[in-house]
Design a protein around this motif. Structure first.
Motif, PDB file in Angstrom:
ATOM      1  N   LYS A  13      26.262 -51.054 -72.767  1.00 48.99           N
ATOM      2  CA  LYS A  13      25.055 -50.611 -73.460  1.00 48.99           C
ATOM      3  C   LYS A  13      23.834 -51.393 -72.979  1.00 48.99           C
ATOM      4  O   LYS A  13      22.789 -50.807 -72.642  1.00 48.99           O
ATOM      5  CB  LYS A  13      25.226 -50.790 -74.969  1.00 48.99           C
ATOM      6  N   ASN A  14      23.941 -52.709 -72.913  1.00 43.81           N
ATOM      7  CA  ASN A  14      22.810 -53.541 -72.480  1.00 43.81           C
ATOM      8  C   ASN A  14      22.439 -53.252 -71.034  1.00 43.81           C
ATOM      9  O   ASN A  14      21.252 -53.190 -70.684  1.00 43.81           O
ATOM     10  CB  ASN A  14      23.147 -55.022 -72.641  1.00 43.81           C
ATOM     11  N   ALA A  15      23.452 -53.096 -70.192  1.00 43.35           N
ATOM     12  CA  ALA A  15      23.197 -52.828 -68.772  1.00 43.35           C
ATOM     13  C   ALA A  15      22.497 -51.480 -68.599  1.00 43.35           C
ATOM     14  O   ALA A  15      21.558 -51.353 -67.804  1.00 43.35           O
ATOM     15  CB  ALA A  15      24.505 -52.852 -67.987  1.00 43.35           C
TER      16      ALA A  15
ATOM     17  N   TYR B 219      24.460 -58.656 -68.085  1.00 51.24           N
ATOM     18  CA  TYR B 219      23.930 -58.164 -69.353  1.00 51.24           C
ATOM     19  C   TYR B 219      24.961 -58.098 -70.491  1.00 51.24           C
ATOM     20  O   TYR B 219      24.595 -57.812 -71.628  1.00 51.24           O
ATOM     21  CB  TYR B 219      23.271 -56.807 -69.149  1.00 51.24           C
TER      22      TYR B 219
ATOM     23  N   GLU C 272      20.611 -49.910 -70.800  1.00 51.00           N
ATOM     24  CA  GLU C 272      19.237 -50.014 -71.311  1.00 51.00           C
ATOM     25  C   GLU C 272      18.337 -50.716 -70.310  1.00 51.00           C
ATOM     26  O   GLU C 272      17.169 -50.326 -70.123  1.00 51.00           O
ATOM     27  CB  GLU C 272      19.230 -50.768 -72.649  1.00 51.00           C
ATOM     28  N   LYS C 273      18.855 -51.726 -69.634  1.00 53.34           N
ATOM     29  CA  LYS C 273      18.061 -52.440 -68.627  1.00 53.34           C
ATOM     30  C   LYS C 273      17.767 -51.543 -67.441  1.00 53.34           C
ATOM     31  O   LYS C 273      16.642 -51.529 -66.914  1.00 53.34           O
ATOM     32  CB  LYS C 273      18.819 -53.683 -68.163  1.00 53.34           C
TER      33      LYS C 273
ATOM     34  N   HIS D  34      30.000 -51.041 -76.329  1.00 55.18           N
ATOM     35  CA  HIS D  34      29.732 -52.399 -76.803  1.00 55.18           C
ATOM     36  C   HIS D  34      30.955 -53.305 -76.667  1.00 55.18           C
ATOM     37  O   HIS D  34      30.942 -54.421 -77.182  1.00 55.18           O
ATOM     38  CB  HIS D  34      29.289 -52.373 -78.266  1.00 55.18           C
TER      39      HIS D  34
ATOM     40  N   THR E 291      27.250 -56.173 -71.836  1.00 54.57           N
ATOM     41  CA  THR E 291      27.894 -54.945 -72.289  1.00 54.57           C
ATOM     42  C   THR E 291      27.375 -53.761 -71.484  1.00 54.57           C
ATOM     43  O   THR E 291      26.298 -53.837 -70.879  1.00 54.57           O
ATOM     44  CB  THR E 291      27.614 -54.653 -73.783  1.00 54.57           C
TER      45      THR E 291
ATOM     46  N   LYS F 223      15.110 -49.054 -68.436  1.00 51.36           N
ATOM     47  CA  LYS F 223      13.822 -49.746 -68.545  1.00 51.36           C
ATOM     48  C   LYS F 223      13.210 -49.984 -67.168  1.00 51.36           C
ATOM     49  O   LYS F 223      12.012 -49.828 -66.961  1.00 51.36           O
ATOM     50  CB  LYS F 223      13.984 -51.062 -69.287  1.00 51.36           C
TER      51      LYS F 223
END
Length: 272
Positions: free
Chosen positions: A261-263, A257, A265-266, A222, A259, A269
């Protein structure tokens, strides 16, 4: 009985010592700090567990301090939003005299018995939160009265002090009494006491952030991308985790994205 933090140094005639003698003696004293912390790890663990529980239930953490320990707690709090992407306002420090006067060392403000509760009240402190008092002596009026008011309002309290059976520990649900012994310079608690406080702040906040899911494996997933060094670290982290070979492609995802973490998760997905 003289408090441990005010007892005479084990060394004397310091002005006659060579640089080598001084640094060797200080280093010997510093070796005692980690051992002193080891002795109180069960109490540290209990405090960390309580902080995590409060934060997971929507509460906040407040350090309440003065002097060197109070200033060190401010520095600990300042670093968490960047290192762990923690939203501001969850982890806080209230310093006698004000955080904006950090470098002014307003030591006289530690005797103010009303400021702590006034500022906690302004922050809308509640039973959902936890307040940890910081004081080497264990008798700082600013901290004593702040914790006393917290307990009167059913707010969970903890403390980090360097003397036994202190006024502050008596007001703490989770007291940590880390006994580092007399200072190298008599009464100079910026030395071993300050070192112990810094080590405990690192231990507590790092463990809390891990328990709160701000770390994955051993990576700061993060972390805020505030400069080139951290951006490069984040890109390489993402490349390794997502098995991406192209540096620029990973960097583009990270910029998109925000962070790691966000990248991640994307990407997961998109694979589903």
């Amino acid at each position: 009985m003289i408090p441990i933090t005010e007892q005479s140094s084990l060394y004397d005639n310091l002005e006659t010592k060579s640089v080598q003698e001084l640094t060797s003696a200080i280093n010997q004293e510093d070796h005692k700090v980690a051992k002193a912390i080891e002795e109180v790890l069960p109490q540290v663990n209990d405090l960390i567990t309580s902080i995590v529980s409060k934060l997971k239930n929507g509460g906040r953490m407040f350090y309440l301090g003065a002097g060197s320990g109070g200033r060190l707690s401010v520095l600990d709090v300042i670093e968490l939003p960047t290192t762990y992407g923690l939203p501001k306002g969850i982890y806080n420090a209230i310093l006698a005299g004000g955080e904006d006067r950090l470098i002014d060392a307003l030591e006289e403000m530690e005797d103010d018995i009303n400021e702590a509760w006034s500022r906690l009240s302004t922050a809308n402190i509640s039973e959902k939160d936890i307040v940890v008092g910081i004081s080497a002596s264990g008798s700082t009026p600013f901290v004593v009265e702040g914790l006393k008011q917290c307990r009167a309002h059913n707010i969970t309290t903890g403390c980090i002090v360097s003397n036994l059976n202190s006024l502050i520990a008596a007001q703490a649900d989770y007291p940590i009494e880390v006994l580092t012994g007399p200072e190298f310079i008599t009464g100079s608690t910026r030395m071993k006491c300050g070192t112990a406080q810094k080590m405990l702040f690192d231990m507590i906040s790092t463990s809390v952030m891990i328990q709160m899911g701000r770390i994955e494996g051993n990576n700061m997933i993060h972390v805020k991308l505030i400069n080139d060094k951290i951006m490069d670290r984040g890109v390489k982290m993402l490349m390794k985790k997502a098995d991406i070979e192209n540096y620029e492609a990973a960097k583009s995802l990270l910029l998109q994205y925000g962070t790691v973490k966000n990248a991640m998760e994307k990407l997961v997905k998109n694979q589903d």
